[in-house]
Design a protein around this motif. Sequence first.
Motif, PDB file in Angstrom:
ATOM      1  N   ALA A   1       0.179   1.287   0.818  1.00 43.79           N
ATOM      2  CA  ALA A   1      -1.150   1.155   1.421  1.00 43.79           C
ATOM      3  C   ALA A   1      -1.119   1.540   2.893  1.00 43.79           C
ATOM      4  O   ALA A   1      -2.020   2.197   3.389  1.00 43.79           O
ATOM      5  CB  ALA A   1      -1.643  -0.277   1.261  1.00 43.79           C
ATOM      6  N   CYS A   2      -0.060   1.120   3.618  1.00 49.82           N
ATOM      7  CA  CYS A   2      -0.072   1.356   5.068  1.00 49.82           C
ATOM      8  C   CYS A   2       0.990   2.356   5.523  1.00 49.82           C
ATOM      9  O   CYS A   2       0.756   3.129   6.439  1.00 49.82           O
ATOM     10  CB  CYS A   2       0.089   0.032   5.818  1.00 49.82           C
ATOM     11  SG  CYS A   2       1.754  -0.662   5.708  1.00 49.82           S
ATOM     12  N   GLY A   3       2.167   2.318   4.940  1.00 50.06           N
ATOM     13  CA  GLY A   3       3.251   3.227   5.331  1.00 50.06           C
ATOM     14  C   GLY A   3       4.007   2.808   6.573  1.00 50.06           C
ATOM     15  O   GLY A   3       4.943   3.496   6.992  1.00 50.06           O
TER      16      GLY A   3
ATOM     17  N   LEU B   1       3.189  -3.056   7.263  1.00 53.04           N
ATOM     18  CA  LEU B   1       2.214  -4.124   7.454  1.00 53.04           C
ATOM     19  C   LEU B   1       1.794  -4.813   6.153  1.00 53.04           C
ATOM     20  O   LEU B   1       1.562  -6.011   6.132  1.00 53.04           O
ATOM     21  CB  LEU B   1       0.958  -3.572   8.143  1.00 53.04           C
ATOM     22  CG  LEU B   1       1.176  -2.938   9.515  1.00 53.04           C
ATOM     23  CD1 LEU B   1      -0.121  -2.358  10.052  1.00 53.04           C
ATOM     24  CD2 LEU B   1       1.742  -3.977  10.473  1.00 53.04           C
ATOM     25  N   CYS B   2       1.676  -4.074   5.068  1.00 51.89           N
ATOM     26  CA  CYS B   2       1.066  -4.647   3.858  1.00 51.89           C
ATOM     27  C   CYS B   2       2.097  -5.230   2.888  1.00 51.89           C
ATOM     28  O   CYS B   2       1.750  -6.012   2.006  1.00 51.89           O
ATOM     29  CB  CYS B   2       0.231  -3.590   3.142  1.00 51.89           C
ATOM     30  SG  CYS B   2       1.207  -2.280   2.360  1.00 51.89           S
ATOM     31  N   LEU B   3       3.353  -4.863   3.031  1.00 55.11           N
ATOM     32  CA  LEU B   3       4.461  -5.297   2.168  1.00 55.11           C
ATOM     33  C   LEU B   3       4.246  -4.932   0.698  1.00 55.11           C
ATOM     34  O   LEU B   3       4.824  -5.528  -0.204  1.00 55.11           O
ATOM     35  CB  LEU B   3       4.703  -6.812   2.314  1.00 55.11           C
ATOM     36  CG  LEU B   3       4.924  -7.308   3.729  1.00 55.11           C
ATOM     37  CD1 LEU B   3       5.266  -8.799   3.751  1.00 55.11           C
ATOM     38  CD2 LEU B   3       6.038  -6.531   4.453  1.00 55.11           C
ATOM     39  N   GLY B   4       3.425  -3.909   0.482  1.00 56.43           N
ATOM     40  CA  GLY B   4       3.096  -3.513  -0.892  1.00 56.43           C
ATOM     41  C   GLY B   4       4.116  -2.569  -1.506  1.00 56.43           C
ATOM     42  O   GLY B   4       4.066  -2.293  -2.701  1.00 56.43           O
ATOM     43  N   CYS B   5       5.051  -2.089  -0.709  1.00 53.97           N
ATOM     44  CA  CYS B   5       5.944  -1.036  -1.205  1.00 53.97           C
ATOM     45  C   CYS B   5       7.316  -1.594  -1.545  1.00 53.97           C
ATOM     46  O   CYS B   5       8.320  -0.892  -1.423  1.00 53.97           O
ATOM     47  CB  CYS B   5       6.061   0.059  -0.152  1.00 53.97           C
ATOM     48  SG  CYS B   5       6.753  -0.574   1.394  1.00 53.97           S
ATOM     49  N   ALA B   6       7.364  -2.874  -1.959  1.00 53.33           N
ATOM     50  CA  ALA B   6       8.657  -3.534  -2.165  1.00 53.33           C
ATOM     51  C   ALA B   6       9.304  -3.125  -3.484  1.00 53.33           C
ATOM     52  O   ALA B   6       8.638  -3.035  -4.507  1.00 53.33           O
ATOM     53  CB  ALA B   6       8.448  -5.044  -2.139  1.00 53.33           C
TER      54      ALA B   6
END
Length: 265
Positions: free
Chosen positions: A225-227, A230-235
Amino acid sequence: MPRFDISAELTGQIQLTHDIFLLTIEAGEIADAATPGQFCMVEVRSAHSRDPLLRRPLSIHRVVRGKKIAFLYRNVGRGTRLLSRYSPGERLHVLGPLGHGFQMPSGHPAILVGGGLGSAPLLFLAEELPRDSRVTVILGARTGKELLSVDQFTALGHRVLLTTEDGSLGRQGLVTDVLSEVLTHGPDSRPCIFSCGPWPMMKAVYAMAHKRGLSCQVSLEARMACGIGLCLGCAVPCRDGRGYLHVCTEGPIFNAEEVFWGPSQ
Ligand SMILES: Cc1cc2nc3c(=O)[nH]c(=O)nc-3n(C[C@H](O)[C@H](O)[C@H](O)COP(=O)(O)OP(=O)(O)OC[C@H]3O[C@@H](n4cnc5c(N)ncnc54)[C@H](O)[C@@H]3O)c2cc1C
Ligand code: FES
């Protein structure tokens, strides 16, 4: 590490296959700062709205220092479909370079293993490897038409080995068949392996490297989402089961030993 959020003029948009495109933008600052394996977040918008809101991550495929960067991308969904409609002269907002790139081998030969769009970060790596490195590039795809950047890798003077699943170009089979032969019969004793492609392919490449105690770096993908952390969505899970790796800030290039590849690893 420096990063830039720029409005970049699009200078080239070439359709290479029915769904793969090569996009070039004026981005001198990013081109100067980028190292192989890093990526950019590219904002794609339909003409009259802010949709889709989130930028899309794309690996840096090539750079002309001080001038341009290129992306190699597949049209897989809304964002990349919109991107494929941009024409030279239009502008894109691009944030980069982001993430950690490949660690260059010092004094070791290199084997680059790319499946499908795996050529996207690997060509930049092949161009930046030390001039005296012995480099073998193994590229695989379903068909010959989907083998990407073959001429560019060859022009660098590297040994390039091709494989296709349908046998239409190069040897019929998988990149791992060729890698196995290169590792078994090749003259190089301790090559470093660099891989990008579908997860099962990278998992198999890692397993072969691990068995032989060889260094293996992989380029991972995750929804982003952010790259920028910040969003911790890429775990993605760590190998030791004690947490997660964040692809945007700790990767996208990882030592393959750090990654949890699945239950049978
Ligand atoms: C660090 C990084 C580098 C990347 N480099 C490249 C590149 O050089 N060239 C390229 O073509 N693609 C690359 N990708 C994947 C690319 O970001 C996605 O294909 C793109 O965001 C899809 O956007 P979309 O709106 O077209 O698709 P969507 O409509 O959002 O989704 C379409 C389909 O693609 C899948 N998808 C979407 N995003 C990803 C993702 N990040 N990883 C895996 N599957 C996804 C979805 O699950 C869905 O099935 C990279 C991804 C990362 C994280
Ligand atoms: S994409 Fe937001 S933290 Fe990685």
